[in-house]
Design a protein around this motif. Structure first.
Motif: not given
Lengths: 259, 262
Positions: A28, A31, A34-35, A134-135, A184-189, B42-44
């Motif tokens: 990433n 990305s 991204f963290r 972006a999503d 909590r990181q859940v993906g999709r940035s 983006e991250d998965l």
């Protein structure tokens, strides 16, 4: 069996997981927003290793236990913490790209009404003229989703004001958390709030960079170094397992000769 | 197997797409009206090995838990609609749009496509067509004996006929604008189609409501910056390399594990 073999094996497992985290950080590195995550390893609680005194030395007494010292039997990956340092800012000149210069997160909302937080500021308009990420999730302003309509020129200014055709139509919602590492990181940035992170608080004076994106806060050099470290630590742990296996083998063959 | 092996692979795949986008931008650096694209990542998903806040001992809990990410992906290829440089060509049928609008083109099957490429030609019937022979919409026919074609900034097409002082107005060029032009679908040949993401076209004459004005005798070049693309290419290559190193390391770990038992 030997305790050491399990210690070695646990060290290997930890290094495998550590590589997983490094691999995700590197994947990433491009990305936006991204963290990265940081491994935190801990040893298992220390155990007291003790020796049984033979009862023969002190007739009439039950066998006594003499402490030998401390030993940690395992190492475990106890946490992966989110790195909160800022990523570099890249100028894209896209009028709806915006980067936060400081603490805080943008708030976005999915179709089910769930709110997420993100540092990725690549926004655009959807067909209905709403500001989306972006999503395609709605970007939230002070009064909920932001409708730009068919305005001809739209941009987000340094203070987070959304300007359409010269009129300020909304203020981007930018929130901060008391303990952002606990998000909590859940993906999709995207990030979601957790009880540990605290409640989202609107930030006061926030400075945005217009027409720019915050890149991932991953330092490739550090991650590469971590990867070498993982490789060598894994090798060493494997070596300790092998050596103990050899020792056990020698022990068994020696004893079998006695018989 | 080790997750990092797959995370590394997702990174490599994403960078390949990135390079595909960059190379298409560079390939179209001289395509008039081309709009550059950008790959966004983006991250998965994350695998939560231990929940944040899970109790460890009766009176203490895990502060952040163990969340292990599974790599990256390309979320979209964003088309950047910023203006390209205007190049003066002095060709009367080269028209640049200074603003947000698109020319409308009738495809052979009757659908309307949109383009920023203003290098128009005249076919055997005197109709204004694209370099591929597709008709400009609304249709404009240049009379055979016209000596000069004049296109005003607001899209009025006039011709000068022999032995005549006044100009003859023969048509009006109409432009289309979209709420979300980045949502248009590129079909090659410098043409775009309307999609659900772009929204319906808003039609108007040049000069009205952000359509942009026309500039005769000029072409809009691609908005690709070679330096920027080159830098992006270097970054893509290095990111690809870093991810391949991840895979190498994961492979090395597996080799070591396999050699535990000799």
């Amino acid at each position: 069996m030997y305790r050491g073999i399990y210690t070695g094996a646990s060290a290997m497992l930890v290094q495998e997981k550590a590589l997983d985290v490094v691999a995700n950080n590197l994947a990433n590195a491009e990305s936006a927003g991204f963290r990265g995550r940081i491994n935190v390893n801990k040893s298992f609680p220390q155990l007291l290793v003790s020796r049984m005194e033979s009862a023969q030395d002190a007739p009439g007494l039950s066998p006594s236990v003499t402490p030998l010292g401390d030993a940690a039997l395992n190492v475990v990956l106890s946490e992966t913490a989110m790195a909160t340092r800022r990523g570099p800012i890249q100028v894209t000149d896209n009028p709806l790209d915006v980067a936060i210069d400081g603490e805080g997160f943008f708030a976005v909302q999915d179709t089910a009404g769930n709110t997420f937080y993100t540092r990725a500021g690549h926004f655009s308009k959807n067909a209905a003229g709403e500001l989306v990420n972006a999503d395609g999730m709605l970007v939230l302003g002070d009064g909920g989703p932001i409708a730009l309509g068919d305005a001809i020129s739209c941009f987000i200014d340094d203070r987070g004001q959304v300007v359409a055709d010269g009129d300020v139509i909304a203020q981007l919602q930018i929130v901060a958390f008391e303990r952002p590492t606990y998000l909590r990181q859940v993906g999709r940035s995207l990030l979601t709030a957790t009880p540990q992170a605290g409640l989202p608080q609107p930030t006061g004076a926030v400075r945005l960079v217009r027409g720019a994106l915050e890149r991932a806060n991953v330092n490739v050099v550090e991650e590469m170094t971590a990867m070498i470290e993982v490789n060598r630590a894994y090798e060493m742990a494997a070596r300790s397992v092998t050596i103990q296996d050899e020792m056990t083998g020698r022990l068994i063959s020696t004893f079998s000769r006695v018989g | 197997m080790i997750r990092s092996l797959w995370s590394g692979a997702t990174g490599m795949i994403a960078q390949q797409t990135n390079l595909d986008v960059i190379s298409n931008n560079l390939a179209n650096v001289n395509t008039s009206g081309y709009k550059k694209m950008r790959a966004d990542f983006e991250d998965l998903l994350y695998q939560i090995d231990r929940e944040p806040g899970a109790p460890v001992e009766p009176d203490s809990m895990l502060p952040t838990g163990i969340q292990v990410g599974l790599g990256t992906r390309v979320v979209g290829t964003n088309r950047l609609m910023g203006p390209g440089n205007i190049q003066i060509t002095s060709n009367p049928l080269d028209i640049a749009i200074e603003g947000d609008g698109f020319f409308q083109v009738t495809m052979p099957d009757g659908t309307i496509a949109y383009t920023r490429d203003g290098s128009w030609k005249i076919d055997a019937d005197g109709q204004i067509v694209t370099s591929n022979g597709y008709l400009l919409e609304p249709e404009i026919v240049i009379p055979e004996d016209a000596m000069e074609v004049i296109i005003s900034p607001t899209g009025v097409v006039s011709v000068r006929l022999p032995n005549q002082v006044a100009l003859d107005e023969i048509g009006q060029i109409e432009l289309a604008r979209f709420v979300n032009p980045a949502g248009l679908m590129a079909i090659g040949k410098n043409l775009f189609l309307e999609t659900e993401a772009s929204g319906e076209p808003i039609l108007n004459n040049p000069g009205e409501e952000g359509m942009g004005t026309l500039l005769q005798g000029a072409l809009e070049m691609a908005n690709v910056q070679v330096v920027e693309e080159m830098v992006n290419m270097i970054i893509a290559q290095r990111a690809y390399e870093a991810n391949s190193k991840t895979i190498q390391t994961a492979d090395e770990l597996l080799r070591i594990a396999n050699n535990l038992r000799r």
